[in-house]
Design a protein around this motif. Structure first.
Motif, PDB file in Angstrom:
ATOM      1  N   HIS A 296       0.833  -1.212   0.000  1.00  0.00           N
ATOM      2  CA  HIS A 296       0.000   0.000   0.000  1.00  0.00           C
ATOM      3  C   HIS A 296       0.865   1.260   0.000  1.00  0.00           C
ATOM      4  O   HIS A 296       0.604   2.206  -0.754  1.00  0.00           O
ATOM      5  N   ARG A 297       1.907   1.255   0.807  1.00  0.00           N
ATOM      6  CA  ARG A 297       2.787   2.420   0.873  1.00  0.00           C
ATOM      7  C   ARG A 297       3.489   2.659  -0.459  1.00  0.00           C
ATOM      8  O   ARG A 297       3.616   3.808  -0.917  1.00  0.00           O
ATOM      9  N   ALA A 298       3.949   1.577  -1.084  1.00  0.00           N
ATOM     10  CA  ALA A 298       4.625   1.721  -2.372  1.00  0.00           C
ATOM     11  C   ALA A 298       3.686   2.254  -3.445  1.00  0.00           C
ATOM     12  O   ALA A 298       4.127   2.922  -4.390  1.00  0.00           O
ATOM     13  N   ALA A 299       2.387   1.987  -3.297  1.00  0.00           N
ATOM     14  CA  ALA A 299       1.424   2.427  -4.311  1.00  0.00           C
ATOM     15  C   ALA A 299       1.015   3.888  -4.138  1.00  0.00           C
ATOM     16  O   ALA A 299       0.769   4.588  -5.126  1.00  0.00           O
ATOM     17  N   VAL A 300       0.935   4.373  -2.892  1.00  0.00           N
ATOM     18  CA  VAL A 300       0.369   5.710  -2.673  1.00  0.00           C
ATOM     19  C   VAL A 300       1.412   6.778  -2.365  1.00  0.00           C
ATOM     20  O   VAL A 300       1.193   7.956  -2.664  1.00  0.00           O
ATOM     21  N   MET A 301       2.537   6.406  -1.782  1.00  0.00           N
ATOM     22  CA  MET A 301       3.472   7.428  -1.327  1.00  0.00           C
ATOM     23  C   MET A 301       4.175   8.181  -2.454  1.00  0.00           C
ATOM     24  O   MET A 301       4.425   9.388  -2.317  1.00  0.00           O
ATOM     25  N   PRO A 302       4.544   7.552  -3.589  1.00  0.00           N
ATOM     26  CA  PRO A 302       5.174   8.357  -4.654  1.00  0.00           C
ATOM     27  C   PRO A 302       4.296   9.501  -5.141  1.00  0.00           C
ATOM     28  O   PRO A 302       4.778  10.629  -5.335  1.00  0.00           O
ATOM     29  N   ALA A 303       3.004   9.236  -5.327  1.00  0.00           N
ATOM     30  CA  ALA A 303       2.110  10.303  -5.780  1.00  0.00           C
ATOM     31  C   ALA A 303       1.956  11.383  -4.712  1.00  0.00           C
ATOM     32  O   ALA A 303       1.926  12.582  -5.026  1.00  0.00           O
ATOM     33  N   LEU A 304       1.869  10.975  -3.452  1.00  0.00           N
ATOM     34  CA  LEU A 304       1.749  11.958  -2.377  1.00  0.00           C
ATOM     35  C   LEU A 304       3.023  12.789  -2.243  1.00  0.00           C
ATOM     36  O   LEU A 304       2.964  14.005  -2.009  1.00  0.00           O
ATOM     37  N   ALA A 305       4.172  12.148  -2.395  1.00  0.00           N
ATOM     38  CA  ALA A 305       5.433  12.883  -2.325  1.00  0.00           C
ATOM     39  C   ALA A 305       5.550  13.874  -3.475  1.00  0.00           C
ATOM     40  O   ALA A 305       6.013  15.012  -3.301  1.00  0.00           O
ATOM     41  N   SER A 306       5.120  13.460  -4.665  1.00  0.00           N
ATOM     42  CA  SER A 306       5.162  14.364  -5.820  1.00  0.00           C
ATOM     43  C   SER A 306       4.237  15.558  -5.611  1.00  0.00           C
ATOM     44  O   SER A 306       4.589  16.705  -5.927  1.00  0.00           O
ATOM     45  N   LEU A 307       3.051  15.298  -5.059  1.00  0.00           N
ATOM     46  CA  LEU A 307       2.117  16.392  -4.783  1.00  0.00           C
ATOM     47  C   LEU A 307       2.700  17.353  -3.753  1.00  0.00           C
ATOM     48  O   LEU A 307       2.582  18.584  -3.896  1.00  0.00           O
ATOM     49  N   ALA A 308       3.336  16.820  -2.726  1.00  0.00           N
ATOM     50  CA  ALA A 308       3.932  17.679  -1.704  1.00  0.00           C
ATOM     51  C   ALA A 308       5.037  18.547  -2.290  1.00  0.00           C
ATOM     52  O   ALA A 308       5.170  19.735  -1.947  1.00  0.00           O
ATOM     53  N   LEU A 309       5.834  17.992  -3.205  1.00  0.00           N
ATOM     54  CA  LEU A 309       6.893  18.780  -3.838  1.00  0.00           C
ATOM     55  C   LEU A 309       6.320  19.890  -4.712  1.00  0.00           C
ATOM     56  O   LEU A 309       6.834  21.019  -4.726  1.00  0.00           O
ATOM     57  N   ARG A 310       5.241  19.587  -5.436  1.00  0.00           N
ATOM     58  CA  ARG A 310       4.634  20.623  -6.286  1.00  0.00           C
ATOM     59  C   ARG A 310       4.054  21.747  -5.441  1.00  0.00           C
ATOM     60  O   ARG A 310       4.170  22.933  -5.792  1.00  0.00           O
ATOM     61  N   LEU A 311       3.421  21.383  -4.326  1.00  0.00           N
ATOM     62  CA  LEU A 311       2.862  22.412  -3.452  1.00  0.00           C
ATOM     63  C   LEU A 311       3.969  23.267  -2.841  1.00  0.00           C
ATOM     64  O   LEU A 311       3.841  24.494  -2.741  1.00  0.00           O
ATOM     65  N   ALA A 312       5.053  22.611  -2.435  1.00  0.00           N
ATOM     66  CA  ALA A 312       6.158  23.369  -1.850  1.00  0.00           C
ATOM     67  C   ALA A 312       6.796  24.287  -2.877  1.00  0.00           C
ATOM     68  O   ALA A 312       7.183  25.429  -2.574  1.00  0.00           O
ATOM     69  N   THR A 313       6.904  23.814  -4.114  1.00  0.00           N
ATOM     70  CA  THR A 313       7.495  24.638  -5.172  1.00  0.00           C
ATOM     71  C   THR A 313       6.609  25.831  -5.503  1.00  0.00           C
ATOM     72  O   THR A 313       7.086  26.953  -5.721  1.00  0.00           O
ATOM     73  N   ALA A 314       5.297  25.589  -5.522  1.00  0.00           N
ATOM     74  CA  ALA A 314       4.369  26.671  -5.858  1.00  0.00           C
ATOM     75  C   ALA A 314       4.349  27.756  -4.790  1.00  0.00           C
ATOM     76  O   ALA A 314       4.066  28.923  -5.089  1.00  0.00           O
ATOM     77  N   GLN A 315       4.653  27.404  -3.553  1.00  0.00           N
ATOM     78  CA  GLN A 315       4.613  28.381  -2.467  1.00  0.00           C
ATOM     79  C   GLN A 315       5.906  29.176  -2.334  1.00  0.00           C
ATOM     80  O   GLN A 315       5.950  30.151  -1.586  1.00  0.00           O
ATOM     81  N   GLN A 316       6.954  28.771  -3.054  1.00  0.00           N
ATOM     82  CA  GLN A 316       8.210  29.509  -2.972  1.00  0.00           C
ATOM     83  C   GLN A 316       8.090  30.832  -3.722  1.00  0.00           C
ATOM     84  O   GLN A 316       7.556  30.883  -4.836  1.00  0.00           O
ATOM     85  N   PRO A 317       8.575  31.920  -3.138  1.00  0.00           N
ATOM     86  CA  PRO A 317       8.504  33.219  -3.844  1.00  0.00           C
ATOM     87  C   PRO A 317       9.431  33.235  -5.057  1.00  0.00           C
ATOM     88  O   PRO A 317      10.470  32.579  -5.082  1.00  0.00           O
ATOM     89  N   ALA A 318       9.023  33.960  -6.070  1.00  0.00           N
ATOM     90  CA  ALA A 318       9.835  34.059  -7.284  1.00  0.00           C
ATOM     91  C   ALA A 318      11.115  34.830  -6.992  1.00  0.00           C
ATOM     92  O   ALA A 318      11.127  35.806  -6.235  1.00  0.00           O
ATOM     93  N   ALA A 319      12.222  34.407  -7.623  1.00  0.00           N
ATOM     94  CA  ALA A 319      13.517  35.057  -7.397  1.00  0.00           C
ATOM     95  C   ALA A 319      13.540  36.425  -8.063  1.00  0.00           C
ATOM     96  O   ALA A 319      12.960  36.629  -9.113  1.00  0.00           O
TER      97      ALA A 319
END
Length: 246
Positions: free
Chosen positions: A223-246
């Motif tokens: 179960h972890r192998a099936a769901v965690m990659p997508a959740l990790a990818s979503l978390a990275l996209r959210l973190a990237t979107a919240q970073q202020p532009a340089a």
């Protein structure tokens, strides 16, 4: 044949010879591994703390006992069964060693022993007693009982063994102030999607604290192998979107 575990009332596989399920057998196995670890703590607790010296009377008509009776009740000698107590003088329960030794003798007497005589005839008999090669102390008896748990989990008296060992461990834990280690898992529950999956040292299944979900370690890993990659990818996209532009 049984279809319900007589300890936890969980479903057993069809045509199973078991009376206790695999999860309950796993719990008893972990209890038998845990019991010897408490001996050092119990030995240290046998002598009561004296505390700092005090002036004046302490309200005692006699000197206190030099040992703790609640600890001695667990670690001392005794009978493998409770004695009749018409006056209500008994407290506690059966000590550790007599309880374990009593179950070892009972299991050995129930276990079929196969031997072949000089004429080649096979005889199936009952054992005379438990042969604990490492010594009939708590560690040796726990190892002996653990080795015969697969057989015990098929017998009609399995629930008595399960209940008495569980009660014994609860008595020990109350004195040593210990409890099983519980670890939170990082994958969400497959049923309720809550971040509420936990793993206990003395339980086979990973359970949810919100819903009745139960997963074996292999099921959780899948179960972890099936769901965690997508959740990790979503978390990275959210973190990237919240970073202020340089």
């Amino acid at each position: 044949m049984n279809d319900i575990c007589i300890s936890c009332f969980g479903r057993l596989p069809d045509d199973s010879p078991r009376t206790g399920c695999e999860a309950c057998e796993y719990s008893v196995h972990t209890w038998l591994r845990e019991l010897p670890r408490h001996l050092v703590l119990l030995a240290d607790m046998l002598t009561p703390d004296t505390g700092p010296a005090r002036r004046g009377g302490v309200g005692r008509a006699h000197a206190p006992l030099p040992i703790r009776l609640d600890v001695l009740d667990l670690t001392g000698p005794g009978h493998p069964v409770l004695l009749a107590d018409p006056h209500g003088d008994q407290t506690g329960g059966i000590p550790m060693t007599p309880l374990l030794y009593g179950w070892a003798r009972f299991l050995a007497a129930d276990y079929p022993s196969v031997r072949t005589d000089v004429h080649g005839t096979v005889h199936i008999e009952r054992c005379d007693g438990a042969l604990v090669r490492t010594g009939a102390d708590v560690p040796g008896l726990c190892r002996w009982l653990a080795a015969y748990l697969p057989y015990a989990a098929t017998r009609p008296w399995w629930d008595d063994l399960y209940e008495q060992l569980e009660q014994l461990l609860h008595r020990v834990r109350r004195l040593t102030h210990t409890r099983p280690v519980t670890r939170a898992k990082d994958a969400p529950c497959p049923l309720c999607s809550g971040w509420s999956l936990v793993e206990r040292d003395d339980e086979l299944h990973i359970t949810c604290t919100i819903c009745p979900a139960q997963l074996t370690p292999d099921e959780y890993d899948a179960h972890r192998a099936a769901v965690m990659p997508a959740l990790a990818s979503l978390a990275l996209r959210l973190a990237t979107a919240q970073q202020p532009a340089a």
